[in-house]
Motif scaffolding. Structure first.
Motif, PDB file in Angstrom:
ATOM      1  N   ASN A   1      -5.625  -3.430   4.396  1.00 48.87           N
ATOM      2  CA  ASN A   1      -7.082  -3.549   4.283  1.00 48.87           C
ATOM      3  C   ASN A   1      -7.637  -2.918   3.011  1.00 48.87           C
ATOM      4  O   ASN A   1      -8.607  -3.410   2.439  1.00 48.87           O
ATOM      5  CB  ASN A   1      -7.763  -2.910   5.496  1.00 48.87           C
TER       6      ASN A   1
ATOM      7  N   HIS B   1       0.828  -1.207   0.000  1.00 47.05           N
ATOM      8  CA  HIS B   1       0.000   0.000   0.000  1.00 47.05           C
ATOM      9  C   HIS B   1       0.865   1.262   0.000  1.00 47.05           C
ATOM     10  O   HIS B   1       2.088   1.214   0.171  1.00 47.05           O
ATOM     11  CB  HIS B   1      -0.907   0.005   1.239  1.00 47.05           C
TER      12      HIS B   1
ATOM     13  N   GLU C   1      -8.652   3.227  13.989  1.00 46.13           N
ATOM     14  CA  GLU C   1      -8.605   2.290  15.111  1.00 46.13           C
ATOM     15  C   GLU C   1      -9.549   2.748  16.218  1.00 46.13           C
ATOM     16  O   GLU C   1      -9.489   3.901  16.660  1.00 46.13           O
ATOM     17  CB  GLU C   1      -7.176   2.202  15.659  1.00 46.13           C
TER      18      GLU C   1
ATOM     19  N   HIS D   1       2.616   1.582   9.726  1.00 50.89           N
ATOM     20  CA  HIS D   1       1.253   1.601   9.199  1.00 50.89           C
ATOM     21  C   HIS D   1       0.444   0.421   9.723  1.00 50.89           C
ATOM     22  O   HIS D   1       0.993  -0.639  10.036  1.00 50.89           O
ATOM     23  CB  HIS D   1       1.260   1.529   7.671  1.00 50.89           C
ATOM     24  N   GLY D   2      -0.867   0.606   9.745  1.00 44.60           N
ATOM     25  CA  GLY D   2      -1.774  -0.489  10.046  1.00 44.60           C
ATOM     26  C   GLY D   2      -1.493  -1.150  11.376  1.00 44.60           C
ATOM     27  O   GLY D   2      -1.344  -0.477  12.408  1.00 44.60           O
TER      28      GLY D   2
ATOM     29  N   ASP E   1       1.001  -4.739   5.882  1.00 47.82           N
ATOM     30  CA  ASP E   1       1.093  -3.377   6.408  1.00 47.82           C
ATOM     31  C   ASP E   1       2.569  -3.022   6.493  1.00 47.82           C
ATOM     32  O   ASP E   1       3.341  -3.706   7.187  1.00 47.82           O
ATOM     33  CB  ASP E   1       0.483  -3.287   7.809  1.00 47.82           C
TER      34      ASP E   1
ATOM     35  N   ASN F   1     -10.459   2.819   8.056  1.00 47.99           N
ATOM     36  CA  ASN F   1      -9.269   2.174   8.589  1.00 47.99           C
ATOM     37  C   ASN F   1      -8.864   2.707   9.960  1.00 47.99           C
ATOM     38  O   ASN F   1      -7.816   2.350  10.495  1.00 47.99           O
ATOM     39  CB  ASN F   1      -8.099   2.354   7.613  1.00 47.99           C
TER      40      ASN F   1
ATOM     41  N   ARG G   1      -4.199   4.804  12.258  1.00 47.41           N
ATOM     42  CA  ARG G   1      -3.260   3.714  12.557  1.00 47.41           C
ATOM     43  C   ARG G   1      -1.839   4.094  12.127  1.00 47.41           C
ATOM     44  O   ARG G   1      -1.104   3.283  11.563  1.00 47.41           O
ATOM     45  CB  ARG G   1      -3.714   2.432  11.867  1.00 47.41           C
TER      46      ARG G   1
ATOM     47  N   SER H   1      -3.049   0.943   4.243  1.00 53.85           N
ATOM     48  CA  SER H   1      -2.900  -0.324   4.961  1.00 53.85           C
ATOM     49  C   SER H   1      -3.250  -1.460   4.031  1.00 53.85           C
ATOM     50  O   SER H   1      -3.789  -1.254   2.931  1.00 53.85           O
ATOM     51  CB  SER H   1      -3.804  -0.364   6.200  1.00 53.85           C
TER      52      SER H   1
END
Length: 275
Positions: A45, A38, A184, A68-69, A64, A182, A193, A43
């Motif tokens: 996702n 990404h 959290e 990140h993520g 990730d 995305n 994130r 991320s």
């Protein structure tokens, strides 16, 4: 494929934990592995729809990147070399060194190119979506990006508040919705994130021209550009001129985040190259 068929795990290497989503070796008979990287502030996702579209023809692996993520949020090393080592570690851990079809968007494309240059034995082919190697001549660009991410009024009370803020700043498109989705969930609200200063440091490290690595690249490469992306025509043309064996595809009407807002066109071009 459903999201649940991508198994979540962690690869520990280079002083960080790297979160990986993997459809596994049972994706299909002899399904070739595809690893997707990404872009900045993204991320794994956000590429699940891409993975779902290509599964089970391909084994899909999403990671990730550091910072990140669900991967280590505040890595000590923000340099490009560390990101390259991370990708190599994930390939070794998931594919035992079997070459992958390596796909990256934006910053992820930058990292993917460096991996392909450093370890061509691990990359069957390279796909770069809205990626480039010319670096930046604007010393304030990374700082402005850091300031933008630091300006988010976090925590957001709920996703509607996050979407409203991001739509105001970025436009009411798929990118704003993806960033909001995305976030959290913590006890006091919704948080990104990533940390703004980490992202700024990573993009500063990536603002170095890499023409030598690009011109010596030996793996088959496809560069995909968006009509409304972040690169001027002369930059796109220069990338191909300085490595003429590179294939090029252009997505009409697409933005820098073409995998989100021009999904069908993106999948059509990507599948055609990966097959």
């Amino acid at each position: 494929m459903k999201d649940s068929q991508a198994v979540s795990s962690f690869v520990r290497a280079n002083g960080v934990e790297l979160h990986v989503l993997d459809t596994g070796e049972d994706a299909g008979v002899h399904a070739p592995p595809v690893l997707i990287l990404h872009g900045l502030a993204g991320s794994a996702n956000e590429f699940l729809p891409t993975a779902m579209a290509l599964y089970p023809q391909f084994r899909m692996i999403l990671m990730d990147q550091r910072g990140h993520g669900l991967s280590t949020r505040r890595p000590v090393n923000l340099g490009c070399e560390a990101s390259v080592r991370d990708v190599v570690a994930v390939i070794d851990a998931t594919c035992s060194g079997t070459p992958v079809r390596l796909v990256g968007q934006s910053m992820g494309a930058h990292t993917a190119m460096l991996v392909s240059s450093a370890r061509p034995d691990l990359v069957d082919r390279l796909v770069m979506l809205e990626g480039h190697v010319h670096g930046s001549e604007d010393p304030g660009e990374a700082r402005r990006l850091g300031e933008f991410f630091a300006s988010w009024p976090v925590p957001f009370a709920h996703k509607d508040a996050a979407r409203a803020f991001l739509a105001e700043r970025l436009g009411d498109g798929q990118l704003a919705r993806s960033l909001a989705a995305n976030l959290e969930a913590r006890s006091d609200g919704l948080w990104p994130r990533f940390d703004a200063d980490i992202l700024q440091g990573m993009i500063e490290a990536a603002h170095v021209p890499l023409w030598a690595e690009w011109e010596s690249l030996s793996v088959p490469t496809l560069a995909i550009f968006a009509e409304k992306g972040m690169f001027e025509s002369e930059h796109k043309d220069e990338l191909i001129r300085r490595r003429t064996q590179t294939q090029r595809a252009d997505l009409p009407g697409a933005s820098h985040d073409a995998h989100l807002d021009s999904f069908d066109e993106w999948i059509g071009v990507l599948r055609g190259n990966l097959e």
